[in-house]
Design a protein around this motif. Structure first.
Motif, short mmCIF file in Angstrom:
data_model
loop_
_atom_site.label_atom_id
_atom_site.label_comp_id
_atom_site.label_asym_id
_atom_site.label_seq_id
_atom_site.Cartn_x
_atom_site.Cartn_y
_atom_site.Cartn_z
N SER A 198 1.00 -1.04 0.16
CA SER A 198 -0.02 -0.09 -0.11
C SER A 198 0.80 1.23 0.08
CB SER A 198 -0.84 -0.04 1.27
OG SER A 198 -1.71 0.94 1.36
N ASP A 199 2.05 1.27 0.84
CA ASP A 199 2.90 2.46 1.07
C ASP A 199 3.65 2.33 -0.59
OD1 ASP A 199 4.24 4.39 2.29
OD2 ASP A 199 5.98 3.07 2.18
N TYR A 200 3.83 1.50 -1.16
CA TYR A 200 4.53 1.33 -2.36
C TYR A 200 3.81 2.21 -3.53
CZ TYR A 200 7.54 -0.40 -6.22
OH TYR A 200 8.60 -0.62 -7.30
N LEU A 201 2.47 1.67 -3.58
CA LEU A 201 1.49 2.27 -4.43
C LEU A 201 1.34 3.53 -4.26
CD1 LEU A 201 -0.37 1.34 -6.58
CD2 LEU A 201 -2.05 0.76 -5.22
N ASP A 202 1.05 4.13 -2.84
CA ASP A 202 0.79 5.34 -2.76
C ASP A 202 1.94 6.20 -3.17
OD1 ASP A 202 -1.57 5.01 -1.50
OD2 ASP A 202 -0.81 4.98 0.57
N LYS A 203 3.21 5.80 -3.24
CA LYS A 203 4.46 6.45 -3.58
C LYS A 203 4.32 6.51 -5.14
CE LYS A 203 7.44 5.75 0.41
NZ LYS A 203 8.63 4.61 0.83
N ILE A 204 3.86 5.50 -5.80
CA ILE A 204 3.87 5.54 -7.17
C ILE A 204 2.81 6.50 -7.81
CG2 ILE A 204 2.83 4.33 -9.38
CD1 ILE A 204 4.34 1.68 -8.01
N ILE A 205 1.55 6.59 -6.93
CA ILE A 205 0.44 7.47 -7.37
C ILE A 205 0.95 8.96 -7.09
CG2 ILE A 205 -1.77 8.19 -6.69
CD1 ILE A 205 -2.43 5.25 -6.04
N LYS A 206 1.61 9.28 -5.98
CA LYS A 206 2.27 10.53 -5.95
C LYS A 206 2.96 11.04 -6.65
CE LYS A 206 0.72 10.59 -1.22
NZ LYS A 206 1.13 10.30 0.40
N LEU A 263 -4.32 11.02 -12.71
CA LEU A 263 -4.59 9.67 -12.54
C LEU A 263 -5.95 9.91 -11.58
CD1 LEU A 263 -4.16 6.50 -12.05
CD2 LEU A 263 -3.24 7.34 -10.00
N VAL A 264 -6.87 9.19 -12.30
CA VAL A 264 -8.35 9.20 -11.54
C VAL A 264 -8.72 7.62 -11.32
CG1 VAL A 264 -10.67 10.28 -11.32
CG2 VAL A 264 -8.98 11.62 -12.42
N ILE A 265 -9.22 7.27 -10.03
CA ILE A 265 -9.60 5.94 -9.81
C ILE A 265 -11.23 6.09 -9.51
CG2 ILE A 265 -9.46 3.78 -8.73
CD1 ILE A 265 -6.37 4.61 -8.41
N THR A 266 -12.14 5.38 -10.17
CA THR A 266 -13.40 5.64 -9.89
C THR A 266 -13.98 3.99 -9.40
OG1 THR A 266 -14.37 5.33 -11.89
CG2 THR A 266 -13.71 7.57 -11.49
N THR A 267 -15.15 4.29 -8.77
CA THR A 267 -16.12 3.03 -8.76
C THR A 267 -16.57 2.63 -9.75
OG1 THR A 267 -17.95 4.47 -8.15
CG2 THR A 267 -16.48 3.91 -6.23
N SER A 268 -17.24 1.45 -9.98
CA SER A 268 -17.94 0.92 -10.93
C SER A 268 -19.22 2.02 -11.49
CB SER A 268 -18.48 -0.21 -10.99
OG SER A 268 -19.36 -0.44 -9.88
N ILE A 279 -15.68 9.16 -8.08
CA ILE A 279 -14.35 9.12 -7.68
C ILE A 279 -13.85 8.71 -6.38
CG2 ILE A 279 -12.20 10.90 -7.59
CD1 ILE A 279 -13.94 12.73 -9.46
N LYS A 280 -12.85 7.85 -6.21
CA LYS A 280 -12.24 7.22 -5.10
C LYS A 280 -10.99 7.93 -4.61
CE LYS A 280 -12.09 2.58 -4.70
NZ LYS A 280 -12.20 1.34 -5.31
N THR A 281 -9.82 8.13 -5.85
CA THR A 281 -8.75 8.85 -5.63
C THR A 281 -8.54 9.68 -6.68
OG1 THR A 281 -8.20 6.51 -4.64
CG2 THR A 281 -6.41 7.88 -5.28
N VAL A 282 -7.55 10.63 -6.40
CA VAL A 282 -7.07 11.52 -7.28
C VAL A 282 -5.48 11.72 -7.09
CG1 VAL A 282 -8.90 12.55 -8.28
CG2 VAL A 282 -7.92 13.71 -6.50
N ASN A 283 -4.76 12.00 -7.89
CA ASN A 283 -3.29 12.32 -7.66
C ASN A 283 -2.95 13.91 -7.69
OD1 ASN A 283 -3.11 12.81 -10.35
ND2 ASN A 283 -1.31 11.49 -10.66
N ILE A 284 -1.94 14.30 -7.33
CA ILE A 284 -1.72 15.70 -7.02
C ILE A 284 -1.58 16.22 -8.23
CG2 ILE A 284 0.72 15.35 -7.30
CD1 ILE A 284 -0.88 17.64 -4.83
N THR A 285 -1.43 15.67 -9.64
CA THR A 285 -1.43 16.25 -10.74
C THR A 285 -2.90 16.82 -11.00
OG1 THR A 285 0.19 14.81 -11.66
CG2 THR A 285 -0.96 15.94 -13.29
#
Length: 179
Positions: free
Chosen positions: A64-72, A78-83, A87-93
């Motif tokens: 999880s920490d590794y994935l968070d670093k990649i996303i950041k 990067l936008v991750i949504t539910t089906s 919106i569930k997650t967005v990155n700083i960009t």
């Protein structure tokens, strides 16, 4: 106490009680044996499962920490949504480009940042023919201040263990305005 008998481990609790016999002035010694093999085997299994769970949690935290670093560190949008496209997650960009905070976007429909809602519906309709993925769909997005930004999005489905769509990953790049 553990004992081995013909390749089988037996666990036995031994209880020794001294009991004086006052009528005959003799001491008595009473010894109790209890077979606790089943309880000890279950206890060992429980400890083993607990250790395995701890190792899994540790590995999950690392991943999880590794994935968070990649996303950041990702410079693409990067936008991750539910089906259902919440919106569930967005990155700083995304936050920098569209001037929304993460808290303002999470839980909202992705159509909140799209200028034309029908673009998402048209792209979704085309996925029925070509699968759950689309590439380089040009979408006009708007910033919090109302400025328009053209972004080329690619989308891929995220599947759960039952092979059902659990959500979508949108990766995008801002396109230069040709006005």
């Amino acid at each position: 106490m553990a004992r081995f008998c013909q390749g089988i481990t037996l666990y036995i609790d031994v209880l020794v009680i001294s009991s004086p016999d006052e009528q005959n002035l003799k001491n008595r010694l009473v010894i109790f044996f209890e077979d606790v093999t089943e309880r000890m085997v279950l206890e060992q299994k429980l400890v083993q499962r607990s250790n395995e769970a701890s190792l899994l949690l540790e590995a999950w935290a690392y991943s999880s920490d590794y994935l968070d670093k990649i996303i950041k560190s990702l410079t693409d949008i990067l936008v991750i949504t539910t089906s259902s496209s919440l919106i569930k997650t967005v990155n700083i960009t995304v936050q920098n480009l569209l001037e929304y905070s993460e808290a303002e976007l999470v839980g909202q429909p992705i159509s909140q940042i799209f200028e034309e809602e029908n673009v998402l519906q048209e792209a979704n309709a085309s996925t029925l023919i070509f699968g759950e993925m689309w590439n380089n769909v040009k979408v006009v997005c708007h910033t919090k201040q109302g400025e328009k930004r053209t972004i080329a999005f690619s989308r891929s489905a995220i599947y759960n263990d039952l092979e059902n769509i659990d959500g979508f990953i949108y990766i995008g790049r801002e396109l230069p305005n040709l006005n």
